[in-house]
Design a protein around this motif. Structure first.
Motif, mmCIF file in Angstrom:
data_model
loop_
_atom_site.group_PDB
_atom_site.id
_atom_site.type_symbol
_atom_site.label_atom_id
_atom_site.label_comp_id
_atom_site.label_asym_id
_atom_site.label_seq_id
_atom_site.Cartn_x
_atom_site.Cartn_y
_atom_site.Cartn_z
ATOM 1 N N VAL A 227 0.786 -1.500 0.194
ATOM 2 C CA VAL A 227 0.215 0.171 -0.156
ATOM 3 C C VAL A 227 1.080 1.002 0.383
ATOM 4 N N ILE A 228 0.769 2.388 -0.840
ATOM 5 C CA ILE A 228 1.818 3.059 -1.083
ATOM 6 C C ILE A 228 1.196 4.592 -1.201
ATOM 7 N N THR A 229 1.414 5.100 0.219
ATOM 8 C CA THR A 229 1.091 6.603 0.048
ATOM 9 C C THR A 229 1.998 7.179 -0.124
ATOM 10 N N GLU A 230 1.350 8.916 0.127
ATOM 11 C CA GLU A 230 2.597 10.148 0.045
ATOM 12 C C GLU A 230 3.600 10.253 0.438
ATOM 13 N N LYS A 231 3.792 9.158 1.917
ATOM 14 C CA LYS A 231 5.265 9.142 2.696
ATOM 15 C C LYS A 231 5.553 8.343 3.052
ATOM 16 N N ALA A 232 4.742 7.356 2.654
ATOM 17 C CA ALA A 232 5.494 5.812 3.103
ATOM 18 C C ALA A 232 4.624 4.840 2.088
ATOM 19 N N SER A 233 5.578 3.271 2.083
ATOM 20 C CA SER A 233 5.754 2.269 1.377
ATOM 21 C C SER A 233 5.189 0.774 2.268
ATOM 22 N N TYR A 234 3.775 0.210 2.617
ATOM 23 C CA TYR A 234 4.062 -0.739 3.532
ATOM 24 C C TYR A 234 3.315 -2.102 2.902
ATOM 25 N N ASP A 235 4.411 -2.958 3.348
ATOM 26 C CA ASP A 235 4.004 -4.456 2.913
ATOM 27 C C ASP A 235 2.208 -4.740 2.897
ATOM 28 N N THR A 236 2.077 -5.236 2.345
ATOM 29 C CA THR A 236 0.795 -5.895 2.579
ATOM 30 C C THR A 236 0.442 -6.715 1.676
ATOM 31 N N ASP A 237 -0.478 -8.387 3.031
ATOM 32 C CA ASP A 237 -0.520 -9.047 2.591
ATOM 33 C C ASP A 237 -2.432 -9.231 1.634
ATOM 34 N N MET A 238 -3.046 -8.451 2.996
ATOM 35 C CA MET A 238 -4.701 -7.404 2.448
ATOM 36 C C MET A 238 -4.549 -6.615 3.571
ATOM 37 N N ALA A 239 -5.664 -6.111 2.397
ATOM 38 C CA ALA A 239 -5.366 -4.387 2.058
ATOM 39 C C ALA A 239 -7.331 -4.279 2.731
ATOM 40 N N VAL A 240 -7.664 -3.289 3.692
ATOM 41 C CA VAL A 240 -9.411 -3.303 4.126
ATOM 42 C C VAL A 240 -9.324 -2.321 3.462
ATOM 43 N N PHE A 241 -10.255 -1.953 3.233
ATOM 44 C CA PHE A 241 -10.567 -0.434 2.849
ATOM 45 C C PHE A 241 -11.573 -0.226 4.204
ATOM 46 N N CYS A 242 -11.871 0.542 4.903
ATOM 47 C CA CYS A 242 -12.648 1.423 5.866
ATOM 48 C C CYS A 242 -13.238 2.516 5.266
ATOM 49 N N ALA A 243 -13.220 3.381 4.885
ATOM 50 C CA ALA A 243 -13.827 4.746 4.447
ATOM 51 C C ALA A 243 -14.547 5.745 4.325
ATOM 52 N N GLY A 244 -15.821 4.619 4.807
ATOM 53 C CA GLY A 244 -16.591 5.450 5.231
ATOM 54 C C GLY A 244 -18.288 4.350 4.405
ATOM 55 N N PHE A 245 -18.842 5.014 4.437
ATOM 56 C CA PHE A 245 -20.572 4.172 3.574
ATOM 57 C C PHE A 245 -20.414 5.557 2.674
ATOM 58 N N ARG A 246 -21.207 5.009 1.361
ATOM 59 C CA ARG A 246 -22.009 5.555 0.520
ATOM 60 C C ARG A 246 -22.973 5.176 -0.105
ATOM 61 N N PRO A 247 -24.290 6.250 -0.120
ATOM 62 C CA PRO A 247 -25.417 5.501 0.256
ATOM 63 C C PRO A 247 -25.669 4.956 -1.441
ATOM 64 N N SER A 248 -26.705 3.960 -1.262
ATOM 65 C CA SER A 248 -26.722 2.863 -2.247
ATOM 66 C C SER A 248 -28.566 3.818 -2.618
#
Ligand SMILES: Cc1cc2nc3c(=O)[nH]c(=O)nc-3n(C[C@H](O)[C@H](O)[C@H](O)COP(=O)(O)OP(=O)(O)OC[C@H]3O[C@@H](n4cnc5c(N)ncnc54)[C@H](O)[C@@H]3O)c2cc1C
Ligand SMILES: NC(=O)C1=CN([C@@H]2O[C@H](COP(=O)(O)OP(=O)(O)OC[C@H]3O[C@@H](n4cnc5c(N)ncnc54)[C@H](O)[C@@H]3O)[C@@H](O)[C@H]2O)C=CC1
Length: 448
Positions: A227-248
């Motif tokens: 996972v690459i951010t503007e500051k660092a790179s994180y070795d990752t075997d699984m990334a989980v997105f929890c950035a809020g909900f969007r109404p359907s």
């Protein structure tokens, strides 16, 4: 002739609406459609299940197709409503056979909920990039965790789901990194001292925190590796997105009025902009009593209440929502935090002349030598109107009942001065003669 009511979406808001209609004793033909195969999944149990704090998912459902059908509903599972003709009052659905059919309604309740926010970044389709909302998502994650080589998990979003899952993955012996673009965890619910308290708790258990960082891209060969951010790179075997909900809310495109995030704009009676069409739960707006404006707050508690209100109004019984305060709580390794209404930073952002009072003390009388924990309280109020705008509490003690009182205080526009000397009983087993609520309120500067 009996009225036809159709409910689209049968999770928390839909189930509440269906039960209200079915229990009303009125002669109604009620039909429910849900695109999923299950009803009433309590996402709040997902972290407990993943972290092994409960033995299985069976208790995470409180209704079913069978239960609703036994009461007289027609329930179509695995059936997605693909379009609605609001003028002809018909819905079009795709059945399990792949065929489409139409059904007419007199009243329609939309309870189509929400989906997790996905980011338009490179690598989002890599294997082991997870979104967590449905029962099936939790099953998927648990299945993947059987692979002991899956060691490093990066969570994007340190809100409620991200923090709960950080604990769960840590309990499963994984190395967890928690990223958020904000400067603190749980930043939309708490002010800084509370966020810091939770961060200390997370770090004490070995969770790596990476705040003020935004994910730029995901890298890997088929499966995620970094996972690459503007500051660092994180070795990752699984990334989980929890950035809020969007109404359907696609079904209402071009017809129903929407809020700025796409939720259906509803009245206090859950009415949409079209007569006889109601919306409830995560697909709809709420009225926020703290900010005194229309808002979007995705919570199961709001879904259940608004589902009941939509059903009552569809049945012809006028019921107004009292509005909400967005009351919420979290418990991570026994550190309990609860909040209601506006945080100080949000109150200031909204233009209130906001001030706060803080207090920290033991819950019970000091001479009680066991089972006595400290409690932090933070009350936000408006200096001009004196109205209580919000409150936050934190302890290892169960302080949840106190936040319900503050929730009602915000709803009823109680002033900080009313809180100063109101009657609170004292018994050493429960509290102190100089209890922290009174002591905090007494610090509020008097009206000039
Ligand atoms: C991990 C996790 C933990 C949570 N913890 C808490 C908590 O502790 N407390 C709390 O208050 N809230 C919590 N929440 C939030 C809560 O789950 C949601 O606010 C709640 O699910 C909203 O209910 P809903 O019925 O409005 O919508 P949803 O749960 O999103 O359900 C919508 C339903 O509509 C169906 N649907 C959608 N479109 C169609 C269509 N076109 N045709 C047919 N069916 C359709 C979907 O299949 C779904 O079943 C949590 C959520 C998650 C993911
Ligand atoms: N205990 C409870 O009451 C619970 C409630 N819920 C509810 O479910 C809904 C969804 O939960 P969450 O997904 O946790 O949402 P959330 O709103 O609680 O948190 C989302 C987090 O993601 C961060 N974020 C957003 N975009 C980002 C980006 N591009 N990069 C990095 N970080 C980013 C935000 O700053 C925020 O901290 C919320 O309404 C929440 O209140 C969920 C779990 C438990």
């Amino acid at each position: 002739m009996a009225q036809n009511i159709i409910v689209v979406g049968a999770n928390h808001a839909g189930t509440a609406a269906l039960n209200t209609i079915l229990d009303s004793g009125k002669d109604i033909n009620v039909t429910a459609f849900d695109a999923n195969s299950n009803i009433s999944f309590l996402g709040c149990g997902m972290a407990l299940w993943i972290g092994g704090q409960i033995s299985g998912p069976e208790g995470l459902f409180y209704s079913s197709r069978q239960a609703l059908e036994a009461k007289g509903a027609h329930v179509h599972m695995n059936t997605k409503v693909s379009s609605i003709d609001f003028e002809r009052k018909t819905i079009r659905a795709k059945c399990t056979t792949g065929d489409y059919y139409e059904q007419a309604f007199d009243k329609l309740i939309l309870a189509t909920g929400s989906m997790p926010v996905s980011l338009p970044i490179e690598g989002i389709d890599l294997h082991n990039v997870q979104f967590v909302k449905l029962y099936q998502n939790a099953e998927d994650v648990i299945h993947k965790l059987k692979n002991k080589n899956l060691k490093k998990i990066t969570i994007i979003g340190a809100g409620y789901i991200g923090v709960e899952l950080a604990e769960a993955f840590c309990r499963c012996g994984r190395e967890v990194t928690l990223i958020d673009s904000a400067s603190a965890c749980l930043s939309s619910y708490y002010d800084e001292p509370f966020s810091r308290k939770m961060e200390e708790n997370l770090e004490r258990h070995g969770i790596r925190l990476a705040f003020r960082e935004t994910v730029q891209r995901l890298e890997g060969h088929e499966t995620i590796q970094k996972v690459i951010t503007e500051k660092a790179s994180y070795d990752t075997d699984m990334a989980v997105f929890c950035a809020g909900f969007r109404p359907s809310t696609k079904l209402g495109d071009g017809v129903l009025e929407k809020f700025d995030n796409g939720a259906y704009l509803v009245s206090r009676r859950q009415e949409t902009s079209i007569p006889d069409v109601y919306a409830a739960g995560d697909c709809a707006t709420v009225y926020n009593n703290a900010s005194q404006r229309t808002d979007y707050i995705a919570l199961a508690s709001n879904a259940v209440r608004s589902g009941i209100i939509a059903a009552q109004n569809a049945l012809g019984v006028p019921v107004d929502s009292p509005g909400v305060q967005g009351s919420n709580g979290i418990s991570i390794w026994n550190l309990k935090m609860v909040s209601t209404g506006l945080s100080l930073k949000k109150a200031i952002r909204l233009g209130y002349d906001a001030a706060y009072v803080d207090y920290e003390d033991y819950q019970k009388a000091g001479f009680l030598e066991t089972d006595n924990q400290k409690v932090m309280i933070h009350i936000i109020y408006d200096k001009s109107s004196r109205r209580i705008l919000g409150a936050q509490l934190c302890s290892e003690y169960d302080i949840s009942m106190a936040i319900h009182m503050f929730s009602l205080a915000v709803q009823e526009q109680v002033s900080i001065d009313t809180l100063k000397l109101f009657d609170m009983f004292f018994l050493p087993h429960f509290n102190q003669p100089y209890n922290y609520i009174t002591m905090a309120a007494l610090q509020a500067e008097t009206r000039p």
